[in-house]
Design a protein around this motif. Structure first.
Motif, mmCIF file in Angstrom:
data_model
loop_
_atom_site.group_PDB
_atom_site.id
_atom_site.type_symbol
_atom_site.label_atom_id
_atom_site.label_comp_id
_atom_site.label_asym_id
_atom_site.label_seq_id
_atom_site.Cartn_x
_atom_site.Cartn_y
_atom_site.Cartn_z
ATOM 1 N N GLY A 310 -31.153 -12.676 6.618
ATOM 2 C CA GLY A 310 -30.698 -11.577 6.519
ATOM 3 C C GLY A 310 -30.004 -10.826 5.198
ATOM 4 O O GLY A 310 -29.865 -11.495 4.412
ATOM 5 N N HIS A 311 -28.598 -10.302 5.726
ATOM 6 C CA HIS A 311 -28.014 -10.209 4.760
ATOM 7 C C HIS A 311 -27.986 -8.842 3.466
ATOM 8 O O HIS A 311 -27.221 -7.944 2.936
ATOM 9 C CB HIS A 311 -27.144 -11.262 4.069
ATOM 10 N N THR A 312 -28.937 -9.531 2.514
ATOM 11 C CA THR A 312 -29.556 -9.003 1.161
ATOM 12 C C THR A 312 -29.961 -7.187 1.730
ATOM 13 O O THR A 312 -29.921 -6.363 0.402
ATOM 14 C CB THR A 312 -30.885 -9.511 0.920
ATOM 15 N N HIS A 313 -30.555 -6.395 2.817
ATOM 16 C CA HIS A 313 -30.937 -5.139 3.512
ATOM 17 C C HIS A 313 -31.996 -5.350 2.215
ATOM 18 O O HIS A 313 -32.831 -3.862 2.045
ATOM 19 C CB HIS A 313 -30.234 -4.425 2.470
ATOM 20 N N GLY A 314 -33.236 -5.563 1.412
ATOM 21 C CA GLY A 314 -33.598 -6.180 0.505
ATOM 22 C C GLY A 314 -33.380 -4.660 -0.438
ATOM 23 O O GLY A 314 -34.347 -4.667 -1.498
ATOM 24 N N PRO A 319 -32.260 0.161 -7.714
ATOM 25 C CA PRO A 319 -31.514 -0.321 -8.649
ATOM 26 C C PRO A 319 -30.924 -1.122 -7.915
ATOM 27 O O PRO A 319 -30.680 -1.981 -8.989
ATOM 28 C CB PRO A 319 -31.003 0.552 -9.487
ATOM 29 N N PHE A 320 -30.316 -0.775 -6.876
ATOM 30 C CA PHE A 320 -28.953 -2.226 -6.412
ATOM 31 C C PHE A 320 -29.945 -3.733 -6.221
ATOM 32 O O PHE A 320 -29.205 -4.818 -5.511
ATOM 33 C CB PHE A 320 -28.750 -1.562 -5.705
ATOM 34 N N ARG A 321 -31.363 -3.611 -5.481
ATOM 35 C CA ARG A 321 -32.067 -4.653 -5.700
ATOM 36 C C ARG A 321 -31.970 -5.846 -6.763
ATOM 37 O O ARG A 321 -31.477 -7.104 -6.392
ATOM 38 C CB ARG A 321 -33.483 -4.727 -5.489
ATOM 39 N N PHE A 322 -31.193 -5.318 -8.205
ATOM 40 C CA PHE A 322 -31.333 -6.695 -9.267
ATOM 41 C C PHE A 322 -29.693 -6.903 -9.149
ATOM 42 O O PHE A 322 -29.661 -8.830 -9.340
ATOM 43 C CB PHE A 322 -31.305 -5.913 -10.018
ATOM 44 N N LEU A 323 -28.828 -6.617 -8.561
ATOM 45 C CA LEU A 323 -27.827 -7.360 -7.818
ATOM 46 C C LEU A 323 -26.988 -7.776 -7.596
ATOM 47 O O LEU A 323 -26.785 -8.918 -7.720
ATOM 48 C CB LEU A 323 -26.608 -5.523 -8.267
ATOM 49 N N VAL A 324 -28.252 -7.689 -5.938
ATOM 50 C CA VAL A 324 -28.521 -8.340 -5.198
ATOM 51 C C VAL A 324 -29.154 -9.714 -5.587
ATOM 52 O O VAL A 324 -28.706 -10.679 -4.619
ATOM 53 C CB VAL A 324 -28.487 -7.798 -3.822
ATOM 54 N N LYS A 325 -30.144 -9.992 -5.967
ATOM 55 C CA LYS A 325 -30.888 -11.009 -6.671
ATOM 56 C C LYS A 325 -29.987 -12.264 -7.493
ATOM 57 O O LYS A 325 -30.609 -13.410 -8.095
ATOM 58 C CB LYS A 325 -31.853 -10.572 -7.428
ATOM 59 N N LEU A 326 -28.585 -10.946 -8.422
ATOM 60 C CA LEU A 326 -27.667 -12.271 -9.060
ATOM 61 C C LEU A 326 -27.688 -13.291 -7.708
ATOM 62 O O LEU A 326 -26.597 -14.186 -8.378
ATOM 63 C CB LEU A 326 -27.040 -11.549 -10.230
#
Length: 373
Positions: A310-314, A319-326
C-alpha cells in the motif's frame, strides 16, 4: 519523526505555499484590490485551519463537522498551489507571444477566470471523490497454486479524525459481504494514539473470513507506539505477521503467507524487517508477501510469487502522484516485477490529511489467486 518537529515542518511548508500563491498568483490577477485582499484573508484563514487540523489529528478531539472543515485547507491549498504554478508558467509564456496588447489583455483575463474556475472545480470534485470507496476486483495468476483463493486487501485506513467508528463499520460490512478466504491489512491502519483508537479499532474484530485477518505494520504505526498497536490487534484475534509466515489452506493445496515489518524500522533500529526470517521454513507452495511499501520489493528474493503493498495512496491528489513516483517504483495496481514476482499496490482504503482524492480512488481490493501452470 518527532510529532512536534513534523508539526513545525508541515506548517513551514504551507507558509511557503501561501507566500507563493499570494505573490505569484493573487498579485497578478486582474481583479480589484479589495478582492485580492479578501483572497489573502482566505489564505490566512486556511492556514489557521491547517493548525486546527494538526491539533485535531494528534492532540485534541473535535466534533467531526469541525474536523472536516479543518481538514479541507490542506488539499485546497495544495490544488491552489498547483494551479498557481500553471498560471505562473502560462502568464510568462503569454507575455512573450507577439500579439497586440488588446488580444494579450483578453487572453490574460481568460487565464485569470479559467485558473480560478479550475482550482474551485478540482477542489469540489476531490471532496466528492473521497466519499466513494471503490471495490477493485482483480484476478492474479499464481504458478503451481492448486486451487483458487479470494483475498480482501485493505490498506492505509489511517484511523483518526474522519476515519471513525462508522467508517470502519461500513468497511467491515462491505468486506464481509465478499465472503473471502482471508483479509489482509497492509499497514498504516492507525494514525492517532492507541487510547483514542481502541474503540474504533474494535470494529475490525467483526471481520469474517475462512482463515482470518492478517496485518503487517506500516510506517505510521511507528509514530504511535507500535508495540501497543500490535498487542491490541492480537487481542482482537487479528494475526500480526512479524517477520514470519503462516500456511493458508489445506495441506499441499494452499500457499505461504509471509509478512515483514516496514522499512521505517531501519531508521528506528526497532521492529526491523527481516526477509530471511519471514521466509524461513516455507512449505513447497507459492508464497504471498505482505510488505507496506512497494519499494521493499528491491529486497525480495525469487522465493516470493506475489507481494501486496500500500503506502502510496495512488498519489491521493493527482499532481502529488509525480512526487510519490520519485520514491516508490509502483504507484497502484498490478505489475510484473520480474519473470516470477508480481506486485499489487492498493491505493488506500482511507485517506491521510484532507478528505479529498483526485485521480486515485479509495479502494477495497478483492484479489482472486488463480492457479496456473
Amino acid at each position: 519523526m518527532n510529532p512536534q518537529l513534523f508539526f513545525i515542518a508541515f506548517l513551514g511548508v504551507f507558509i511557503l505555499i501561501n507566500m507563493y500563491i499570494s505573490r505569484r498568483f493573487i498579485a497578478h490577477l486582474d481583479i480589484k484590490s479589495i478582492h485580492k485582499f479578501y483572497f489573502r484573508i482566505f489564505l490566512f484563514v486556511n492556514f489557521f485551519g491547517i493548525i486546527g487540523y494538526m491539533l485535531g489529528r494528534y492532540y485534541a478531539d473535535f466534533p467531526n463537522w469541525l474536523y472536516f472543515l479543518f481538514s479541507l485547507p490542506i488539499g485546497v491549498l495544495f490544488l491552489l498551489f498547483c494551479t498557481a504554478i500553471i498560471y505562473d508558467i502560462s502568464r510568462a509564456i503569454l507575455k512573450r507571444i507577439p500579439i497586440s496588447k488588446r488580444r494579450r489583455d483578453f487572453f490574460k483575463r481568460s487565464l485569470d477566470i479559467s485558473s480560478l474556475a479550475l482550482a474551485s472545480t478540482l477542489s469540489a470534485k476531490s471532496i466528492y471523490n473521497a466519499r466513494d470507496i471503490k471495490l477493485e476486483k482483480i484476478d492474479i495468476n499464481i504458478k503451481k497454486l492448486k486451487k483458487s483463493y479470494k483475498i480482501a486487501q485493505l490498506s492505509d485506513i489511517h484511523i483518526g479524525g474522519l476515519i471513525d467508528k462508522a467508517f470502519i463499520k461500513n468497511i467491515v460490512l462491505r468486506v464481509n459481504a465478499l465472503k473471502v478466504d482471508l483479509v489482509v491489512i497492509t499497514g498504516d491502519l492507525i494514525d492517532i494514539e492507541m487510547d483514542r483508537a481502541k474503540d474504533i479499532l474494535a470494529e475490525l474484530g467483526n471481520l469474517n473470513s475462512t482463515y482470518g485477518t492478517f496485518f503487517v505494520a506500516g510506517n505510521h504505526e511507528y509514530f504511535h507506539d507500535i508495540a501497543k498497536i500490535i498487542e491490541t490487534l492480537k487481542e482482537l484475534d487479528i494475526r500480526v505477521l512479524e517477520n514470519e509466515n503462516v500456511y493458508i489452506g489445506e495441506e499441499d493445496e494452499g500457499f505461504n503467507l509471509a509478512g515483514v515489518y516496514d522499512i521505517f524500522g531501519y531508521r528506528t533500529n526497532n521492529y526491523v524487517p527481516d526477509l530471511n526470517k519471514a521466509l524461513s521454513n516455507l512449505k513447497k507452495s507459492p508464497t504471498v508477501l505482505l510488505a507496506h511499501q512497494p519499494k521493499y520489493i528491491d529486497e525480495v528474493t525469487d522465493s516470493v510469487d506475489l507481494m501486496l503493498s500500500g503506502h502510496t495512496h495512488g498519489g491521493q491528489l493527482f499532481p502529488f502522484r509525480f512526487l510519490v513516483k520519485l520514491q516508490q517504483p509502483y504507484l497502484s495496481g498490478l505489475h510484473q516485477h520480474n519473470y516470477k514476482l508480481q506486485i499489487y499496490v492498493n491505493k488506500g482504503t482511507g485517506f491521510w490529511g484532507p478528505p479529498m482524492r483526485l485521480g486515485a480512488s479509495s479502494e477495497i481490493t478483492e484479489i482472486t489467486l488463480v492457479p496456473t501452470l
